[in-house]
Every structure is written in C-alpha cells, then in structure tokens.
Design a protein around this motif. Structure first.
Motif, PDB file in Angstrom:
ATOM      1  N   MET A   5       1.073  -1.255   0.244  1.00 30.50           N
ATOM      2  CA  MET A   5       0.146  -0.429  -0.162  1.00 30.50           C
ATOM      3  C   MET A   5       0.784   1.157   0.234  1.00 30.50           C
ATOM      4  SD  MET A   5      -3.095   1.049  -0.004  1.00 30.50           S
ATOM      5  CE  MET A   5      -4.508   0.077   0.677  1.00 30.50           C
ATOM      6  N   CYS A   6       1.524   1.241   1.272  1.00 26.28           N
ATOM      7  CA  CYS A   6       3.113   2.253   0.837  1.00 26.28           C
ATOM      8  C   CYS A   6       3.352   2.496  -1.230  1.00 26.28           C
ATOM      9  CB  CYS A   6       3.891   2.115   1.429  1.00 26.28           C
ATOM     10  SG  CYS A   6       3.350   2.134   3.200  1.00 26.28           S
ATOM     11  N   ARG A   7       3.522   2.222  -0.870  1.00 24.96           N
ATOM     12  CA  ARG A   7       4.664   1.841  -2.640  1.00 24.96           C
ATOM     13  C   ARG A   7       3.402   2.335  -3.627  1.00 24.96           C
ATOM     14  NH1 ARG A   7       8.247   3.362  -4.110  1.00 24.96           N
ATOM     15  NH2 ARG A   7       8.232   3.892  -2.249  1.00 24.96           N
ATOM     16  N   ALA A  26       1.073   4.904   9.489  1.00 21.40           N
ATOM     17  CA  ALA A  26       0.509   4.628   8.347  1.00 21.40           C
ATOM     18  C   ALA A  26      -1.254   5.536   9.197  1.00 21.40           C
ATOM     19  CB  ALA A  26      -0.007   3.167   7.714  1.00 21.40           C
ATOM     20  N   THR A  27      -2.019   5.328   9.870  1.00 26.84           N
ATOM     21  CA  THR A  27      -3.032   5.811   9.630  1.00 26.84           C
ATOM     22  C   THR A  27      -3.273   7.414   9.471  1.00 26.84           C
ATOM     23  OG1 THR A  27      -3.006   6.285  12.371  1.00 26.84           O
ATOM     24  CG2 THR A  27      -3.876   4.226  10.984  1.00 26.84           C
ATOM     25  N   ALA A  30       6.341  11.956   1.449  1.00 32.94           N
ATOM     26  CA  ALA A  30       6.506  10.906   0.799  1.00 32.94           C
ATOM     27  C   ALA A  30       7.708  10.696   1.964  1.00 32.94           C
ATOM     28  CB  ALA A  30       7.738  11.758  -0.583  1.00 32.94           C
ATOM     29  N   SER A  31       7.817  11.799   3.091  1.00 29.06           N
ATOM     30  CA  SER A  31       9.708  11.144   3.864  1.00 29.06           C
ATOM     31  C   SER A  31       8.157  10.421   4.965  1.00 29.06           C
ATOM     32  CB  SER A  31       9.914  12.479   4.067  1.00 29.06           C
ATOM     33  OG  SER A  31       8.591  13.800   4.652  1.00 29.06           O
ATOM     34  N   VAL A  82       6.991   5.225   6.944  1.00 25.86           N
ATOM     35  CA  VAL A  82       6.301   4.159   7.434  1.00 25.86           C
ATOM     36  C   VAL A  82       7.030   2.933   6.836  1.00 25.86           C
ATOM     37  CG1 VAL A  82       3.858   3.071   6.590  1.00 25.86           C
ATOM     38  CG2 VAL A  82       3.849   5.557   8.162  1.00 25.86           C
ATOM     39  N   GLU A  83       7.182   3.064   5.652  1.00 29.68           N
ATOM     40  CA  GLU A  83       7.931   1.657   5.158  1.00 29.68           C
ATOM     41  C   GLU A  83       9.136   1.429   5.905  1.00 29.68           C
ATOM     42  OE1 GLU A  83       7.103   2.532   0.923  1.00 29.68           O
ATOM     43  OE2 GLU A  83       8.000   3.744   1.366  1.00 29.68           O
ATOM     44  N   ALA A  84      10.151   2.109   6.460  1.00 27.34           N
ATOM     45  CA  ALA A  84      11.264   1.736   7.317  1.00 27.34           C
ATOM     46  C   ALA A  84      10.461   1.009   8.447  1.00 27.34           C
ATOM     47  CB  ALA A  84      11.861   2.588   7.359  1.00 27.34           C
TER      48      ALA A  84
END
Length: 102
Positions: A12-14, A55-56, A70-71, A76-78
């Motif tokens: 979802m992040c991608r 993410a929420t 973007a950051s 969140v991805e990290a």
C-alpha cells in the motif's frame, strides 16, 4: 498474520508513493483505526503497531503538509521493514499465509 499485514502495508505504501492510490483511499481501506485496534488486541509486534499508527496519519499529512507526504511514507516503510525483521522466523519453508487454520 502479522507478516501478511506488514507485507500488505508495504504494498500500500508503494501504491501511495507512486500515486496509484490516494492517501484517503489507503486510510479508508487499510490504514484505519480498525486495523490498529485489531493489532492492539492481538498484542502484535510493537514495531508493526507503530508503523500502522503512523500510516493512519498519512491522509492528514497529505491534507495539511503535502510536501512531507513522501518522507512520511518512507518512515512508515522503514518501520514496516523493521517489523518484518522482528517477525522473521528462522525458517519460512512450508509456511502458508492464506490457508485456514485447522
């Protein structure tokens, strides 16, 4: 189940990062309070709960400070990758994620 949530959230992040889905859609479909509540009830891995909590807030970030989106997604991805590392079993051979438990 936690690994599946982490991998799905990374996807979802991608999708967010590439603009394939809007922050509002992501928050309404996956990154909402229901998932966070369920993870808390499961006593899920702290890094996974933290990532989903972050993410929420992505819809709010997009609305209030869009230049930071973007950051925020990268953060969140990290945290999701950290959760996957924390959750990784020593041997995944034969493990199936999408089957009914006996």
């Amino acid at each position: 189940m936690q690994r599946l949530v982490a991998v799905t959230a990374l996807g979802m992040c991608r999708a967010l990062a590439t603009g394939a889905i809007s922050p509002a859609a992501a928050c309404h479909r996956l990154f909402g309070p229901a998932l966070l509540t369920r993870l808390n009830q499961m006593n899920a891995c702290p890094s996974l709960r933290h990532a989903i909590h972050m993410a929420t807030e992505l819809e709010d970030v997009a609305d209030l400070i869009p230049d930071k989106l973007a950051s925020a997604i990268a953060d969140v991805e990290a945290e999701l990758l950290k959760a996957l590392a924390d959750l990784a079993p020593s041997d995944l051979a034969g493990e199936k994620w999408l089957v009914r438990a006996p």
